[in-house]
Design a protein around this motif. Structure first.
Motif, PDB file in Angstrom:
ATOM      1  N   TRP A  53      -1.739  -3.407  -6.223  1.00 29.03           N
ATOM      2  CA  TRP A  53      -1.996  -2.692  -4.744  1.00 29.03           C
ATOM      3  C   TRP A  53      -2.251  -2.961  -3.115  1.00 29.03           C
ATOM      4  O   TRP A  53      -2.132  -4.345  -2.794  1.00 29.03           O
ATOM      5  N   ARG A  54      -1.443  -2.212  -2.453  1.00 27.45           N
ATOM      6  CA  ARG A  54      -1.586  -2.276  -0.751  1.00 27.45           C
ATOM      7  C   ARG A  54      -1.826  -1.047   0.258  1.00 27.45           C
ATOM      8  O   ARG A  54      -1.838   0.057  -0.738  1.00 27.45           O
ATOM      9  N   CYS A  79       0.882  -8.636  -6.962  1.00 26.33           N
ATOM     10  CA  CYS A  79       1.680  -8.537  -5.498  1.00 26.33           C
ATOM     11  C   CYS A  79       2.007  -9.871  -4.538  1.00 26.33           C
ATOM     12  O   CYS A  79       1.753 -10.796  -4.718  1.00 26.33           O
TER      13      CYS A  79
END
Length: 80
Positions: A53-54, A79
Motif C-alpha cells: 500500500w502507498r 512494497c
C-alpha cells in the motif's frame, strides 16, 4: 494455473458511504487472487502480508488516508 486479477478505482473520497460495501463486494463476490486498487482506503481486517500500500502524498506534503495498492489472497507481497 489460472489467476484471477481485478483492478478498480474505488474513488473513496467521493463514495465514502459505500466504501465498506465496495470492499466486501470486491473481496467476497469478485474474489480475485490479486486486486489492484486505486483511490481506496484499505480495511483494517486485510492481512498485512497480502497488502502492498502507498497513501497519496500531495506536493504540499499532506498525506491522504486513501491511496493505491495491491491486495492478494494468500500470496505474500511487499512494497519496494
Amino acid at each position: 494455473m489460472a489467476i484471477k486479477i481485478a483492478t478498480w478505482n474505488m474513488a473513496c473520497w467521493s463514495h465514502r458511504k459505500v466504501h465498506d460495501e465496495a470492499w466486501a463486494f470486491l473481496l467476497d463476490e469478485v474474489a480475485p487472487d490479486i486486486a489492484l486498487v486505486q483511490e481506496a482506503c484499505p480495511p483494517a481486517q486485510l492481512d498485512p502480508s497480502g497488502l502492498a500500500w502507498r497513501p497519496l502524498k500531495r506536493r504540499n506534503g499532506k498525506v491522504e488516508r486513501w491511496g493505491t495498492g495491491v491486495v492478494t489472497r494468500g500470496l505474500p507481497i511487499t512494497c519496494l
